[in-house]
Design a protein around this motif. Structure first.
Motif, PDB file in Angstrom:
ATOM      1  N   ARG A 198      35.308  58.883  75.654  1.00 15.71           N
ATOM      2  CA  ARG A 198      36.574  59.455  76.112  1.00 15.71           C
ATOM      3  C   ARG A 198      37.341  60.065  74.949  1.00 15.71           C
ATOM      4  O   ARG A 198      37.935  61.131  75.079  1.00 15.71           O
ATOM      5  CB  ARG A 198      37.413  58.374  76.797  1.00 15.71           C
ATOM      6  CG  ARG A 198      38.730  58.902  77.370  1.00 15.71           C
ATOM      7  CD  ARG A 198      39.556  57.801  77.991  1.00 15.71           C
ATOM      8  NE  ARG A 198      40.826  58.311  78.467  1.00 15.71           N
ATOM      9  CZ  ARG A 198      41.826  57.550  78.919  1.00 15.71           C
ATOM     10  NH1 ARG A 198      41.665  56.229  78.947  1.00 15.71           N
ATOM     11  NH2 ARG A 198      42.951  58.093  79.320  1.00 15.71           N
ATOM     12  N   SER A 199      37.336  59.394  73.817  1.00 18.95           N
ATOM     13  CA  SER A 199      38.017  59.932  72.632  1.00 18.95           C
ATOM     14  C   SER A 199      37.401  61.254  72.202  1.00 18.95           C
ATOM     15  O   SER A 199      38.104  62.194  71.861  1.00 18.95           O
ATOM     16  CB  SER A 199      37.951  58.915  71.492  1.00 18.95           C
ATOM     17  OG  SER A 199      38.497  59.452  70.309  1.00 18.95           O
ATOM     18  N   SER A 200      36.064  61.326  72.228  1.00 16.41           N
ATOM     19  CA  SER A 200      35.377  62.548  71.823  1.00 16.41           C
ATOM     20  C   SER A 200      35.593  63.671  72.829  1.00 16.41           C
ATOM     21  O   SER A 200      35.806  64.824  72.456  1.00 16.41           O
ATOM     22  CB  SER A 200      33.881  62.268  71.656  1.00 16.41           C
ATOM     23  OG  SER A 200      33.169  63.449  71.383  1.00 16.41           O
ATOM     24  N   ASP A 201      35.555  63.338  74.120  1.00 12.15           N
ATOM     25  CA  ASP A 201      35.631  64.363  75.154  1.00 12.15           C
ATOM     26  C   ASP A 201      37.053  64.847  75.375  1.00 12.15           C
ATOM     27  O   ASP A 201      37.288  66.056  75.537  1.00 12.15           O
ATOM     28  CB  ASP A 201      35.056  63.798  76.461  1.00 12.15           C
ATOM     29  CG  ASP A 201      34.999  64.841  77.564  1.00 12.15           C
ATOM     30  OD1 ASP A 201      34.488  65.950  77.303  1.00 12.15           O
ATOM     31  OD2 ASP A 201      35.450  64.549  78.688  1.00 12.15           O
ATOM     32  N   GLU A 202      38.028  63.933  75.378  1.00 15.07           N
ATOM     33  CA  GLU A 202      39.402  64.287  75.684  1.00 15.07           C
ATOM     34  C   GLU A 202      40.291  64.396  74.448  1.00 15.07           C
ATOM     35  O   GLU A 202      41.458  64.770  74.568  1.00 15.07           O
ATOM     36  CB  GLU A 202      40.005  63.248  76.646  1.00 15.07           C
ATOM     37  CG  GLU A 202      39.230  63.108  77.957  1.00 15.07           C
ATOM     38  CD  GLU A 202      39.814  62.038  78.854  1.00 15.07           C
ATOM     39  OE1 GLU A 202      40.934  61.564  78.548  1.00 15.07           O
ATOM     40  OE2 GLU A 202      39.172  61.675  79.855  1.00 15.07           O
ATOM     41  N   GLY A 203      39.752  64.064  73.280  1.00 12.74           N
ATOM     42  CA  GLY A 203      40.547  64.118  72.060  1.00 12.74           C
ATOM     43  C   GLY A 203      41.587  63.020  71.977  1.00 12.74           C
ATOM     44  O   GLY A 203      42.610  63.172  71.300  1.00 12.74           O
ATOM     45  N   LYS A 204      41.346  61.889  72.653  1.00  9.97           N
ATOM     46  CA  LYS A 204      42.298  60.779  72.651  1.00  9.97           C
ATOM     47  C   LYS A 204      42.182  59.980  71.350  1.00  9.97           C
ATOM     48  O   LYS A 204      41.081  59.705  70.877  1.00  9.97           O
ATOM     49  CB  LYS A 204      42.032  59.853  73.830  1.00  9.97           C
ATOM     50  CG  LYS A 204      42.237  60.486  75.200  1.00  9.97           C
ATOM     51  CD  LYS A 204      43.695  60.642  75.533  1.00  9.97           C
ATOM     52  CE  LYS A 204      43.882  61.101  76.971  1.00  9.97           C
ATOM     53  NZ  LYS A 204      45.320  61.252  77.327  1.00  9.97           N
ATOM     54  N   LEU A 205      43.331  59.591  70.805  1.00 12.01           N
ATOM     55  CA  LEU A 205      43.334  58.717  69.637  1.00 12.01           C
ATOM     56  C   LEU A 205      43.011  57.285  70.060  1.00 12.01           C
ATOM     57  O   LEU A 205      43.418  56.832  71.134  1.00 12.01           O
ATOM     58  CB  LEU A 205      44.685  58.752  68.942  1.00 12.01           C
ATOM     59  CG  LEU A 205      45.018  60.014  68.136  1.00 12.01           C
ATOM     60  CD1 LEU A 205      46.443  59.942  67.615  1.00 12.01           C
ATOM     61  CD2 LEU A 205      44.054  60.195  66.975  1.00 12.01           C
ATOM     62  N   MET A 206      42.286  56.575  69.196  1.00 15.35           N
ATOM     63  CA  MET A 206      41.945  55.173  69.434  1.00 15.35           C
ATOM     64  C   MET A 206      42.594  54.296  68.372  1.00 15.35           C
ATOM     65  O   MET A 206      42.801  54.736  67.240  1.00 15.35           O
ATOM     66  CB  MET A 206      40.426  54.971  69.376  1.00 15.35           C
ATOM     67  CG  MET A 206      39.631  55.762  70.364  1.00 15.35           C
ATOM     68  SD  MET A 206      37.855  55.439  70.153  1.00 15.35           S
ATOM     69  CE  MET A 206      37.587  56.101  68.503  1.00 15.35           C
ATOM     70  N   GLN A 207      42.911  53.075  68.757  1.00 19.52           N
ATOM     71  CA  GLN A 207      43.352  52.061  67.804  1.00 19.52           C
ATOM     72  C   GLN A 207      42.314  50.956  67.783  1.00 19.52           C
ATOM     73  O   GLN A 207      42.042  50.330  68.796  1.00 19.52           O
ATOM     74  CB  GLN A 207      44.712  51.496  68.197  1.00 19.52           C
ATOM     75  CG  GLN A 207      45.208  50.419  67.238  1.00 19.52           C
ATOM     76  CD  GLN A 207      46.619  49.962  67.579  1.00 19.52           C
ATOM     77  OE1 GLN A 207      47.496  50.763  67.838  1.00 19.52           O
ATOM     78  NE2 GLN A 207      46.814  48.648  67.576  1.00 19.52           N
ATOM     79  N   ILE A 208      41.721  50.747  66.613  1.00 23.47           N
ATOM     80  CA  ILE A 208      40.638  49.781  66.468  1.00 23.47           C
ATOM     81  C   ILE A 208      41.056  48.713  65.470  1.00 23.47           C
ATOM     82  O   ILE A 208      41.490  49.027  64.357  1.00 23.47           O
ATOM     83  CB  ILE A 208      39.347  50.472  65.995  1.00 23.47           C
ATOM     84  CG1 ILE A 208      38.888  51.481  67.048  1.00 23.47           C
ATOM     85  CG2 ILE A 208      38.246  49.461  65.709  1.00 23.47           C
ATOM     86  CD1 ILE A 208      37.704  52.316  66.604  1.00 23.47           C
ATOM     87  N   THR A 209      40.933  47.467  65.862  1.00 21.90           N
ATOM     88  CA  THR A 209      41.220  46.342  64.977  1.00 21.90           C
ATOM     89  C   THR A 209      39.923  45.612  64.667  1.00 21.90           C
ATOM     90  O   THR A 209      39.178  45.245  65.583  1.00 21.90           O
ATOM     91  CB  THR A 209      42.207  45.358  65.631  1.00 21.90           C
ATOM     92  OG1 THR A 209      43.414  46.047  65.951  1.00 21.90           O
ATOM     93  CG2 THR A 209      42.518  44.208  64.687  1.00 21.90           C
TER      94      THR A 209
END
Length: 250
Positions: A131-142
């Motif tokens: 989804r991040s790659s396709d829609e350009g959404k930022l992710m928060q990863i801990t």
């Protein structure tokens, strides 16, 4: 028809599952017994289609099949009945797989079949990266060491091929104990802008790679990043309702 002829289409079924871009990214999650079962199903379909096509040919061209069988008798080995029907059907199905792969790659590219497989059978983390790659959404990863990355994914790895994923970070920091609020320590955009502004006039190209490779086993939590929600949970903005208690972390 001797049952040992089933070995040929079963092998073809296995090749179809392993090499076809429509199936191979999905069957990587199958147990070996299910893979065998799926191969047998495809083998039965190959046999049914082969005999159906043979029946049509015999109906339209009654002399063609006997002529071909008579010609193939020159090959010096003992063979069971209907061997050539099953053999031609098996070989045609394998050839069709590689032809269809080229057609799919030409029309859709090599990434789309991976996306189809992730959307159908991918785990939550793979779907998030897709989804991040396709829609350009930022992710928060801990991570398990409380390191936090905020960024997006540019490369979708093949499912089950590797245990690592690559993100392009925008911000990074860590979760403070004991509140678990996120403390941002690095702004990658500022660093990139500073680097570009201080390039020599003679520089003709920029090579600045800030991508981070993360082992999936080290990811503790991951989700879509929203700046407004992040600010509310970390004290930069008031909560929507003063009488509502908001948790410590996103």
């Amino acid at each position: 028809m001797p049952y040992n002829l089933l070995l040929l289409p079963i092998c073809a079924g296995y090749i179809i599952l392993v090499y076809s871009v429509l199936f191979k990214y999905n069957i990587q999650r199958f147990h070996q017994r299910r893979l065998l079962f799926e191969s047998i199903i495809i083998a039965i379909l190959i046999i049914l289609i082969s005999f159906f096509i043979r029946s049509i040919i015999e109906l339209l061209f009654p002399q063609l099949i006997p002529s071909i069988v008579s010609f193939l008798k020159i090959i010096p080995f003992q063979k069971p009945d209907y061997f050539w029907t099953v053999f031609v059907g098996t070989l045609s199905s394998i050839i069709l797989v590689f032809i269809s792969n080229k057609c799919i790659y030409r029309k859709y590219g090599k990434i789309d079949p991976i996306i189809w497989a992730i959307r159908k059978n991918g785990d939550e983390l793979e779907k998030l990266f897709e989804r991040s790659s396709d829609e350009g959404k930022l992710m928060q990863i801990t991570l398990k060491n409380n390191k936090v990355y905020i960024g997006f994914c540019e490369i979708i790895p093949e499912p089950q091929k590797t245990n690592y994923m690559v993100i392009s970070p925008i911000l990074s920091g860590y979760r403070k104990e004991p509140s678990k609020k996120v403390k941002i320590t690095t702004n990658y955009l500022e660093i990139v802008n500073y680097y570009i502004e201080n390039l020599d006039d003679d520089s003709t190209s920029v090579e600045l790679n800030t991508d981070v490779t993360i082992k999936q086993d080290e990811i503790l939590t991951a989700g879509i990043y929203d700046q407004e929600i992040f600010d509310m949970f970390n004290g930069s903005l008031p909560p929507p309702n003063d009488s509502t208690t908001v948790g410590n972390t996103v």
